[in-house]
Scaffold this active site. Structure first.
Site, short mmCIF file in Angstrom:
data_model
loop_
_atom_site.label_atom_id
_atom_site.label_comp_id
_atom_site.label_asym_id
_atom_site.label_seq_id
_atom_site.Cartn_x
_atom_site.Cartn_y
_atom_site.Cartn_z
N TYR A 145 52.88 -2.52 36.51
CA TYR A 145 52.59 -1.54 35.63
C TYR A 145 51.43 -1.83 35.15
O TYR A 145 51.20 -3.02 34.75
CB TYR A 145 54.44 -2.07 34.22
N ASP A 185 45.09 -7.18 36.44
CA ASP A 185 45.98 -7.63 35.64
C ASP A 185 46.32 -8.50 34.85
O ASP A 185 47.78 -8.91 35.42
CB ASP A 185 46.48 -6.24 35.84
N LYS A 223 48.11 -9.17 24.91
CA LYS A 223 49.25 -9.45 24.85
C LYS A 223 49.35 -11.49 24.81
O LYS A 223 49.06 -11.53 22.72
CB LYS A 223 50.56 -10.46 25.97
C1 LIG Z 1 52.15 -4.83 28.68
C2 LIG Z 1 51.27 -4.74 30.27
C3 LIG Z 1 50.37 -3.82 29.80
C4 LIG Z 1 50.33 -2.64 28.83
O1 LIG Z 1 49.73 -3.42 28.07
P1 LIG Z 1 50.09 -2.77 25.78
O2 LIG Z 1 49.57 -3.33 25.14
O3 LIG Z 1 51.74 -2.16 25.65
O4 LIG Z 1 49.07 -1.46 26.52
C5 LIG Z 1 49.22 -3.47 30.40
N1 LIG Z 1 49.26 -4.35 32.60
C6 LIG Z 1 50.28 -4.89 31.97
C7 LIG Z 1 50.58 -5.93 32.94
C8 LIG Z 1 51.25 -5.11 31.03
O5 LIG Z 1 52.71 -6.33 31.60
#
Ligand SMILES: *Cc1c(COP(=O)(O)O)cnc(C)c1O
Length: 425
Positions: free
Chosen positions: A142, A237, A265
């Site tokens: 994701y 990511d 985060k």
């Molecule tokens: C949470 C998450 C996102 C998206 O971040 P948001 O602040 O919710 O838009 C993208 N990549 C990873 C791996 C994530 O865990």
């Protein structure tokens, strides 16, 4: 539950599905979501005044626990001085410098207001740099909800993506190629076929959005060497893994240097934030220096910067990572043992302070094996824990997290609740 149920009924009249992010609605485990009133440390209190031990932790940001006094003080102090100017502030420079110290591959970076934006912008940079359109992502990974990443695999092992959400144009989805996580052969095959059209590979260096799935030995190394060979970019990511596995990211320990890194985060200390960055020449493609446009009214917001900076400061000072990993390993081991005693097939994956209890018959190493999990059983497990005031993520395919405030006695309490859950399900 009474107040939560009433609030949810009210919420559904004004908010789509009663929530502002779908998984919060408990569809994956059924029942009504718990509305939170407040949180402190490893616990939150719901609208009915019940206290829960929290293993969701806002899906990752709250590694210091809720309402950490130093973070509260830093954010409050920033707010007193004005919460947004749309002009540069010193806090942005300080957080950026600290992030770069920890992640030297991010020679230049840019803050955004979410991880989604960070990823979306990193892809734009990769496409601008290479003049290519295709992106490779892994099934079950994701990366936020940008159009070209809301894709699902078609039939076959390696395919052009198709939209996984209504409203995503088919041509957008087709710019994304999907491969199974941890599948080295699929990586080689796709590059053989499309290599000179691939702008970038985006990957969670430890997958945490299909449940926790560690990279197999050689997987990330292969991504690095193949992308280099075909002059594509490698994007890590690290929105979840950044400052959760180590002070830095997955790249801190594995020694693999991605071209671009996305964060979010933890670096916002519980406020909306994202960041993307990479080597100077690449990032200077971004406006105002270069031709790639990307902006944000609240980007680098002083309150978020202050909370993030304080969070990193506490992490750097307290060095909690070894203890967190140890505690998580104890919990994971305990759960495995209890499952064995109860005769329930589970596969417990854990990396640092993240773990997932898959109700799966065998090892989970990619999305396909994750999908063998019995989600109905997970739902019963979840609700049994909830009744014992232990809050796990309301979906089988999400990572549970520990904070520095989860104590040994909390682990014992959790294992008691897990033992009861295994008896009930
Ligand atoms: C949470 C998450 C996102 C998206 O971040 P948001 O602040 O919710 O838009 C993208 N990549 C990873 C791996 C994530 O865990």
């Amino acid at each position: 539950m009474k107040r939560s149920i009433a609030l949810f009924r009210e919420a559904k009249k004004v908010l789509v599905g009663g929530v502002n992010s779908p998984v919060r609605a408990f569809r994956a485990v059924e029942g009504d979501p718990i509305f939170v009133r407040s949180g402190k440390g490893a616990r939150f209190t719901d609208a009915d005044g019940k206290s829960y031990l929290d293993y969701c932790l806002s899906w990752g940001p709250m590694i210091l626990g809720h309402a950490h006094p130093e973070v509260v003080a830093a954010a409050t102090a920033a707010m007193r001085k004005g919460s947004s100017f749309g002009a540069p502030t010193e806090l942005e420079v300080r957080l950026a410098s600290e992030v770069r110290r920890a992640l030297p591959s991010m020679e230049r970076l840019r803050f955004t207001s979410s991880g989604t934006e960070a990823v979306m912008s990193a892809l734009r940079v990769a496409r601008a740099h290479t003049g290519r359109d295709l992106i490779v992502k892994f099934v079950g990974g994701y990366h936020g909800h940008a159009d070209s990443l809301l894709v699902a695999a078609g039939s076959g092992a390696a395919t052009l993506g198709r939209p996984d959400s209504a409203g995503v144009p088919i041509p957008w989805a087709k710019t994304t190629l999907l491969l199974p996580y941890n599948d080295l052969e699929a990586v080689h095959a796709i590059f053989k076929r499309f290599g000179r059209e691939i702008a970038a590979v985006i990957v969670e260096p430890v997958a945490a959005n299909m449940g926790v799935v560690p990279p197999r030995e050689g997987f990330l190394e292969t991504l690095r060497s193949v992308t280099r060979k075909y002059r594509s970019l490698l994007i890590f990511d690290e929105v979840i893994t950044g400052f959760r596995l180590y002070y830095g990211g997955a790249q801190t320990a594995n020694g693999i240097k991605p071209d671009l890194t996305c964060l979010g985060k933890i670096i916002g200390g519980g406020f909306p934030v994202g960041a993307y960055g990479g080597r100077r020449g690449l990032m200077e493609l971004v406006a105002p220096v270069g031709p790639v446009y990307q902006a944000g009214t609240l980007s680098g917001n002083p309150v978020a910067m202050a909370a993030g900076l304080k969070t990193l400061e506490v992490l750097k000072r307290e060095k909690p990572y070894a203890a967190l990993a140890q505690r998580t390993a104890e919990l994971a081991g305990g759960i495995r043992q209890l499952a064995g005693l109860a005769g329930i097939p589970v596969s417990v994956n854990h990396v640092a302070s993240m773990f997932t209890v898959f109700f799966a018959p065998g090892a989970v190493s990619d999305f396909l094996s994750a999908k063998t999990a019995d989600t109905r059983r997970y739902a019963r497990f979840f609700h049994s824990l909830l009744a014992d005031r232990v809050y796990f993520p309301p979906s089988q395919f999400e990572a549970a997290m520990l904070s520095v405030k989860h104590r040994s006695s909390d682990i014992d309490r959790t294992l008691d609740a897990v033992a009861r859950a295994f008896k009930r399900i």
